[in-house]
Motif scaffolding. Sequence first.
Motif, mmCIF file in Angstrom:
data_model
loop_
_atom_site.group_PDB
_atom_site.id
_atom_site.type_symbol
_atom_site.label_atom_id
_atom_site.label_comp_id
_atom_site.label_asym_id
_atom_site.label_seq_id
_atom_site.Cartn_x
_atom_site.Cartn_y
_atom_site.Cartn_z
ATOM 1 N N VAL A 1 -28.670 1.366 14.859
ATOM 2 C CA VAL A 1 -28.992 2.561 15.697
ATOM 3 C C VAL A 1 -28.548 3.787 14.723
ATOM 4 O O VAL A 1 -27.286 3.672 14.192
ATOM 5 N N GLN A 2 -29.133 5.100 14.669
ATOM 6 C CA GLN A 2 -28.561 5.989 13.928
ATOM 7 C C GLN A 2 -29.029 7.329 14.531
ATOM 8 O O GLN A 2 -30.075 7.419 15.112
ATOM 9 N N LEU A 3 -27.927 8.302 14.784
ATOM 10 C CA LEU A 3 -28.406 9.372 15.296
ATOM 11 C C LEU A 3 -27.857 10.584 14.352
ATOM 12 O O LEU A 3 -26.929 10.537 13.614
ATOM 13 N N VAL A 4 -28.895 11.721 14.038
ATOM 14 C CA VAL A 4 -28.538 12.636 13.197
ATOM 15 C C VAL A 4 -28.478 14.034 13.686
ATOM 16 O O VAL A 4 -29.850 14.366 14.164
ATOM 17 N N GLU A 5 -27.696 14.755 13.963
ATOM 18 C CA GLU A 5 -27.623 16.074 14.505
ATOM 19 C C GLU A 5 -27.970 17.130 13.295
ATOM 20 O O GLU A 5 -27.685 17.025 12.540
ATOM 21 N N SER A 6 -28.594 18.090 13.772
ATOM 22 C CA SER A 6 -28.756 19.143 13.136
ATOM 23 C C SER A 6 -28.813 20.638 13.764
ATOM 24 O O SER A 6 -28.918 20.632 15.191
ATOM 25 N N GLY A 7 -28.955 21.844 13.297
ATOM 26 C CA GLY A 7 -28.923 23.110 13.978
ATOM 27 C C GLY A 7 -27.639 23.802 13.962
ATOM 28 O O GLY A 7 -27.791 24.959 14.611
ATOM 29 N N GLY A 8 -26.635 23.242 13.816
ATOM 30 C CA GLY A 8 -25.454 23.970 13.774
ATOM 31 C C GLY A 8 -25.215 25.294 12.919
ATOM 32 O O GLY A 8 -26.115 25.282 11.922
ATOM 33 N N GLY A 9 -24.212 25.966 12.827
ATOM 34 C CA GLY A 9 -23.955 27.005 11.995
ATOM 35 C C GLY A 9 -23.211 28.042 12.434
ATOM 36 O O GLY A 9 -22.341 27.895 13.502
ATOM 37 N N LEU A 10 -23.078 29.315 11.860
ATOM 38 C CA LEU A 10 -22.128 30.583 12.288
ATOM 39 C C LEU A 10 -23.043 31.396 13.311
ATOM 40 O O LEU A 10 -24.337 31.818 12.747
ATOM 41 N N LEU A 17 -28.028 29.418 19.533
ATOM 42 C CA LEU A 17 -28.227 27.977 18.690
ATOM 43 C C LEU A 17 -29.292 27.027 19.260
ATOM 44 O O LEU A 17 -29.012 26.891 20.536
ATOM 45 N N ARG A 18 -29.873 26.338 18.345
ATOM 46 C CA ARG A 18 -30.653 25.057 19.319
ATOM 47 C C ARG A 18 -30.188 23.979 18.363
ATOM 48 O O ARG A 18 -30.628 23.957 17.081
ATOM 49 N N GLN A 83 -30.018 23.792 23.791
ATOM 50 C CA GLN A 83 -30.285 24.978 23.885
ATOM 51 C C GLN A 83 -28.869 25.595 24.087
ATOM 52 O O GLN A 83 -28.731 25.627 25.395
ATOM 53 N N MET A 84 -28.361 26.486 23.242
ATOM 54 C CA MET A 84 -27.054 27.255 23.512
ATOM 55 C C MET A 84 -27.414 28.650 23.510
ATOM 56 O O MET A 84 -27.540 29.179 22.559
ATOM 57 N N ASN A 85 -27.236 29.519 24.655
ATOM 58 C CA ASN A 85 -27.377 30.832 24.772
ATOM 59 C C ASN A 85 -25.868 31.376 25.056
ATOM 60 O O ASN A 85 -24.967 30.664 25.652
ATOM 61 N N SER A 86 -25.931 32.774 24.844
ATOM 62 C CA SER A 86 -24.703 33.400 25.260
ATOM 63 C C SER A 86 -23.410 32.871 24.889
ATOM 64 O O SER A 86 -22.678 32.698 25.470
#
Length: 117
Positions: A1-10, A17-18, A83-86
């Motif tokens: 099993v493998q999980l790969v996250e993406s979408g982070g940043g400044l 960010l999503r 989904q991350m707002n505010s």
Amino acid sequence: VQLVESGGGLVQPGGSLRLSCVASGLTFRNYRMSWHRQAPGKERELVAALTNRRAGSKTDYADFVKGRFTISRDDAKSTVYLQMNSLKPEDTGVYYCYAHTPGPGTWGQGTQVTVSS
């Protein structure tokens, strides 16, 4: 099993960010999924969770993200989103995806989110 996250940043305070987490090696639709985060010097904490469709696709959020973050999933793509707002500076940390597979479960490698002006 493998999980790969993406979408982070400044991102600046108030921004969005999503995050995405793509799963492989499991029948994704069967499992509850969640997002957690760990800030420097702090313990890892639950951010949001989402059950599978059979369990009603129920969501659960930490109080500190209610009304700002939304967890969702696309079973056809074996992907869970956050989904991350505010966004606030205190949202800074490494965000981890977690699959509630049998036993200890499965963690992704994490993606860094930094909220700063």
